[in-house]
Design an enzyme around this catalytic site. Structure first.
Site, PDB file in Angstrom:
ATOM      1  N   GLU A  10      25.800 -59.726  20.957  1.00 19.95           N
ATOM      2  CA  GLU A  10      25.822 -61.008  20.267  1.00 19.95           C
ATOM      3  C   GLU A  10      27.166 -61.243  19.595  1.00 19.95           C
ATOM      4  O   GLU A  10      27.797 -60.319  19.097  1.00 19.95           O
ATOM      5  CB  GLU A  10      24.682 -61.058  19.249  1.00 19.95           C
ATOM      6  N   CYS A  46      32.681 -63.439  14.505  1.00 15.27           N
ATOM      7  CA  CYS A  46      32.210 -62.081  14.259  1.00 15.27           C
ATOM      8  C   CYS A  46      31.917 -61.444  15.615  1.00 15.27           C
ATOM      9  O   CYS A  46      31.034 -61.904  16.330  1.00 15.27           O
ATOM     10  CB  CYS A  46      30.948 -62.163  13.387  1.00 15.27           C
ATOM     11  N   CYS A  85      24.275 -49.281  18.142  1.00 11.82           N
ATOM     12  CA  CYS A  85      25.109 -48.462  17.265  1.00 11.82           C
ATOM     13  C   CYS A  85      24.419 -47.114  17.116  1.00 11.82           C
ATOM     14  O   CYS A  85      23.184 -47.052  17.030  1.00 11.82           O
ATOM     15  CB  CYS A  85      25.250 -49.132  15.898  1.00 11.82           C
ATOM     16  N   CYS A 103      21.982 -46.857  10.206  1.00 16.62           N
ATOM     17  CA  CYS A 103      21.879 -47.237   8.789  1.00 16.62           C
ATOM     18  C   CYS A 103      20.506 -47.890   8.615  1.00 16.62           C
ATOM     19  O   CYS A 103      20.106 -48.726   9.432  1.00 16.62           O
ATOM     20  CB  CYS A 103      22.984 -48.203   8.400  1.00 16.62           C
ATOM     21  N   CYS A 160      19.893 -51.806   8.649  1.00 17.60           N
ATOM     22  CA  CYS A 160      20.600 -52.597   9.661  1.00 17.60           C
ATOM     23  C   CYS A 160      19.797 -52.673  10.959  1.00 17.60           C
ATOM     24  O   CYS A 160      19.385 -51.654  11.500  1.00 17.60           O
ATOM     25  CB  CYS A 160      21.964 -51.965   9.918  1.00 17.60           C
ATOM     26  N   GLY A 201      27.716 -52.520  16.281  1.00 15.37           N
ATOM     27  CA  GLY A 201      28.486 -51.326  16.600  1.00 15.37           C
ATOM     28  C   GLY A 201      29.448 -50.883  15.525  1.00 15.37           C
ATOM     29  O   GLY A 201      29.758 -51.616  14.590  1.00 15.37           O
ATOM     30  N   GLU A 202      29.891 -49.639  15.661  1.00 13.99           N
ATOM     31  CA  GLU A 202      30.861 -49.057  14.737  1.00 13.99           C
ATOM     32  C   GLU A 202      32.227 -49.072  15.444  1.00 13.99           C
ATOM     33  O   GLU A 202      32.459 -48.276  16.360  1.00 13.99           O
ATOM     34  CB  GLU A 202      30.430 -47.619  14.385  1.00 13.99           C
ATOM     35  N   SER A 211      31.812 -50.421   4.537  1.00 15.19           N
ATOM     36  CA  SER A 211      30.407 -50.607   4.163  1.00 15.19           C
ATOM     37  C   SER A 211      30.047 -49.538   3.138  1.00 15.19           C
ATOM     38  O   SER A 211      29.644 -48.440   3.507  1.00 15.19           O
ATOM     39  CB  SER A 211      29.523 -50.488   5.403  1.00 15.19           C
ATOM     40  N   PHE A 212      30.184 -49.865   1.884  1.00 19.90           N
ATOM     41  CA  PHE A 212      30.039 -48.862   0.829  1.00 19.90           C
ATOM     42  C   PHE A 212      28.571 -48.704   0.418  1.00 19.90           C
ATOM     43  O   PHE A 212      27.994 -47.644   0.536  1.00 19.90           O
ATOM     44  CB  PHE A 212      30.918 -49.258  -0.355  1.00 19.90           C
ATOM     45  N   HIS A 213      28.010 -49.766  -0.104  1.00 19.04           N
ATOM     46  CA  HIS A 213      26.558 -49.919  -0.276  1.00 19.04           C
ATOM     47  C   HIS A 213      25.845 -49.012  -1.275  1.00 19.04           C
ATOM     48  O   HIS A 213      24.652 -49.218  -1.523  1.00 19.04           O
ATOM     49  CB  HIS A 213      25.822 -49.774   1.069  1.00 19.04           C
ATOM     50  N   ASN A 221      19.767 -59.210   4.395  1.00 19.20           N
ATOM     51  CA  ASN A 221      19.111 -60.096   5.360  1.00 19.20           C
ATOM     52  C   ASN A 221      17.975 -59.352   6.029  1.00 19.20           C
ATOM     53  O   ASN A 221      18.193 -58.310   6.631  1.00 19.20           O
ATOM     54  CB  ASN A 221      20.127 -60.557   6.417  1.00 19.20           C
ATOM     55  N   CYS A 255      24.507 -61.220   8.870  1.00 19.98           N
ATOM     56  CA  CYS A 255      24.932 -59.811   8.926  1.00 19.98           C
ATOM     57  C   CYS A 255      23.742 -58.897   9.097  1.00 19.98           C
ATOM     58  O   CYS A 255      22.758 -59.008   8.378  1.00 19.98           O
ATOM     59  CB  CYS A 255      25.542 -59.365   7.609  1.00 19.98           C
TER      60      CYS A 255
HETATM   61  N1  SAH Z   1      29.345 -50.928  11.864  1.00 19.43           N
HETATM   62  C1  SAH Z   1      30.238 -51.586  11.005  1.00 19.43           C
HETATM   63  C2  SAH Z   1      30.375 -53.072  11.264  1.00 19.43           C
HETATM   64  C3  SAH Z   1      29.135 -53.871  11.546  1.00 19.43           C
HETATM   65  S1  SAH Z   1      28.005 -54.232  10.264  1.00 19.43           S
HETATM   66  C4  SAH Z   1      29.858 -51.341   9.566  1.00 19.43           C
HETATM   67  O1  SAH Z   1      28.775 -50.864   9.318  1.00 19.43           O
HETATM   68  O2  SAH Z   1      30.681 -51.624   8.705  1.00 19.43           O
HETATM   69  C5  SAH Z   1      28.771 -55.479   9.230  1.00 19.43           C
HETATM   70  C6  SAH Z   1      28.251 -55.443   7.793  1.00 19.43           C
HETATM   71  O3  SAH Z   1      26.905 -55.930   7.681  1.00 19.43           O
HETATM   72  C7  SAH Z   1      28.249 -54.036   7.232  1.00 19.43           C
HETATM   73  O4  SAH Z   1      28.755 -54.016   5.921  1.00 19.43           O
HETATM   74  C8  SAH Z   1      26.782 -53.717   7.240  1.00 19.43           C
HETATM   75  O5  SAH Z   1      26.490 -52.681   6.357  1.00 19.43           O
HETATM   76  C9  SAH Z   1      26.175 -55.038   6.862  1.00 19.43           C
HETATM   77  N2  SAH Z   1      24.744 -55.144   7.154  1.00 19.43           N
HETATM   78  C10 SAH Z   1      24.040 -54.460   8.082  1.00 19.43           C
HETATM   79  N3  SAH Z   1      22.734 -54.819   8.045  1.00 19.43           N
HETATM   80  C11 SAH Z   1      22.605 -55.748   7.076  1.00 19.43           C
HETATM   81  C12 SAH Z   1      21.510 -56.519   6.587  1.00 19.43           C
HETATM   82  N4  SAH Z   1      20.297 -56.402   7.112  1.00 19.43           N
HETATM   83  N5  SAH Z   1      21.746 -57.379   5.584  1.00 19.43           N
HETATM   84  C13 SAH Z   1      22.996 -57.536   5.090  1.00 19.43           C
HETATM   85  N6  SAH Z   1      24.067 -56.847   5.517  1.00 19.43           N
HETATM   86  C14 SAH Z   1      23.890 -55.959   6.507  1.00 19.43           C
HETATM   87 FE1  SF4 Z   2      25.977 -49.326  12.817  1.00 13.87          FE
HETATM   88 FE2  SF4 Z   2      27.244 -50.765  10.936  1.00 13.87          FE
HETATM   89 FE3  SF4 Z   2      24.627 -51.173  11.465  1.00 13.87          FE
HETATM   90 FE4  SF4 Z   2      25.399 -48.923  10.250  1.00 13.87          FE
HETATM   91  S1  SF4 Z   2      25.586 -51.031   9.434  1.00 13.87           S
HETATM   92  S2  SF4 Z   2      23.919 -49.075  11.951  1.00 13.87           S
HETATM   93  S3  SF4 Z   2      27.349 -48.536  11.221  1.00 13.87           S
HETATM   94  S4  SF4 Z   2      26.315 -51.535  12.862  1.00 13.87           S
END
Ligand code: SAH
Ligand code: SF4
Length: 392
Positions: free
Chosen positions: A116, A129, A136, A140, A143, A195-196, A249-251, A326, A369
């Protein structure tokens, strides 16, 4: 996933390969690779540099997809090119447009896989984007992409092809001879799709080099942001070899919580990650690192977390992008309340950091996201499996 697991184990890397009846695709090749291919197909070495430049411009500046339109090349040479090569980008399977104008494309790549791509229009600009992998490997727990079992690295052609797909749809290829239009519908790129990106480093790098090339799509390196979950050994390379901006992606503010949210933290913990960010070669105030922080109700959104976050990143030129969670079907978390998010943002702001709250775009078409996931991907993990892996 245990820290010892080689994360890339089941990722399929597709070699640059022949498409369409043994013909090679020219999209995604670096200039040097393109030159080598042209020579191998009979272009005299003496002419190779010039021909590379001409063909490059047709593909990336004018968006041309057939050799017959390359009018500054001799007819016989065009026919010769057509015998050996194709100019191919991913095929758009579906396009959805959100109430807010966000566009989501589902594109098909070789092997029948789908990824996508999301275009987010903004006032006077627009952000695309793009994805770097199908699925991936990193699981996480918040995600959607991380629940997809099948993973394969995208080729450079498939990565730059996503940008070309969007330019086609936005009708944004310039017309030779027409006055140059400086406003760009597609002005920024974020590697924040599926993806990463740092697990597919070479292909991402080559694709971004093409996008930045001054004789093509011409996006400045400062308009490209790569988001990583924190693959520490590749972080310095991102500055050296791509030169784009970095988002992380610190979180979470403790290893205990981050281990659950972003399992790669078990391999590269917060301290190791921060050390790599402090050493990021380009970090300056003009090119701050973006810390992405997803707001999960009751998990990482307390005042203490906000204070800890500010302490942790002290000294790093940074902005903190707060992302309201989300939801997706079966997701094990809920979004923090607006008041909680605002209170969290305020603590960070008071400490001197920009703390924008990311506006949710395209939610009605599941384009926000972390909601991306191939619609055709059936082998979905169950909610229970996701929770177990997250240690919930
Ligand atoms: N894999 C990479 C890039 C893709 S994700 C990474 O993890 O950084 C892009 C961003 O969306 C990341 O910061 C990810 O943590 C965040 N993200 C993933 N799932 C999400 C969700 N359900 N709600 C909000 N942000 C999310
Ligand atoms: Fe992969 Fe980024 Fe999603 Fe983590 S947040 S599963 S690294 S796409």
């Amino acid at each position: 996933m245990t820290p010892e697991t080689p994360i890339t184990q089941d990722v399929l890397t597709i070699p640059r390969k022949d498409t369409g009846g043994g013909k090679k695709n020219l999209v995604g090749l670096t200039r040097d690779q393109l030159r080598d291919e042209l020579i191998a197909a009979g272009t005299p070495e003496k002419q190779a540099k010039m021909r590379t430049g001409q063909i490059w411009q047709w593909i990336y500046q004018w968006g041309v997809r057939d050799f017959d339109s390359m009018t500054n090349l001799a007819k016989a040479y065009r026919a010769q090119l057509g015998e050996h090569f194709v100019i191919e980008i991913p095929e758009v399977v579906t396009k959805q447009v959100s109430e807010d104008g966000t566009r989501k494309y589902l594109v098909r790549i070789n092997g029948g896989h789908e990824v996508e791509v999301v275009y987010i229009p903004e006032e006077g600009r627009g952000t695309l984007c793009i994805s770097s992998q199908v699925g991936c490997t990193l699981t996480c727990s918040f995600c959607h992409t991380g629940t997809q079992k099948l993973v394969r690295n995208l080729t450079a052609a498939e990565i730059v092809g996503q940008v070309m797909v969007a330019r086609d749809d936005l009708d944004e290829w310039p017309v030779p001879g027409a006055p140059k239009d400086e406003t760009r519908l597609l002005s920024n790129i974020v590697l924040m799709g599926m993806g990463e990106p740092l697990y597919n480093f070479e292909n991402v790098r080559d694709a971004m080099k093409i996008v930045m090339d001054p004789e093509g799509i011409q996006l400045s390196r400062r308009r490209i942001t790569l988001s990583t979950s924190g693959i520490v050994p590749e972080i310095a390379r991102t500055a050296d070899e791509i030169g784009c901006l970095l988002a992380v992606s610190f979180h979470a503010t403790t290893d205990e919580v981050r281990n659950k949210l972003v399992p790669i933290n078990k391999k590269y913990n917060i301290e190791t990650l921060l050390a790599a960010l402090r050493a990021y070669p380009r970090v300056a105030n003009s090119e701050r690192i973006t810390f992405e922080y997803v707001m999960l109700h009751g998990v990482n959104d307390s005042d203490e977390d906000a204070h800890r976050l500010v302490e942790l990143i002290k000294g790093i030129p940074a902005k903190i992008n707060l992302i309201p969670f989300n939801e997706w079907p079966g997701s094990p978390y809920t979004r923090s309340s607006n008041n909680r998010i605002r209170a969290f943002a305020n603590i960070i702001y008071q400490a001197g950091y920009a703390s924008p709250i990311r506006k949710t775009r395209g939610e009605d078409i599941m384009a926000a996201c972390g909601q991306l996931k191939s619609a055709t991907e059936r082998a979905r993990k169950s909610k229970r499996q996701i929770e177990q892996e997250a240690g919930l």
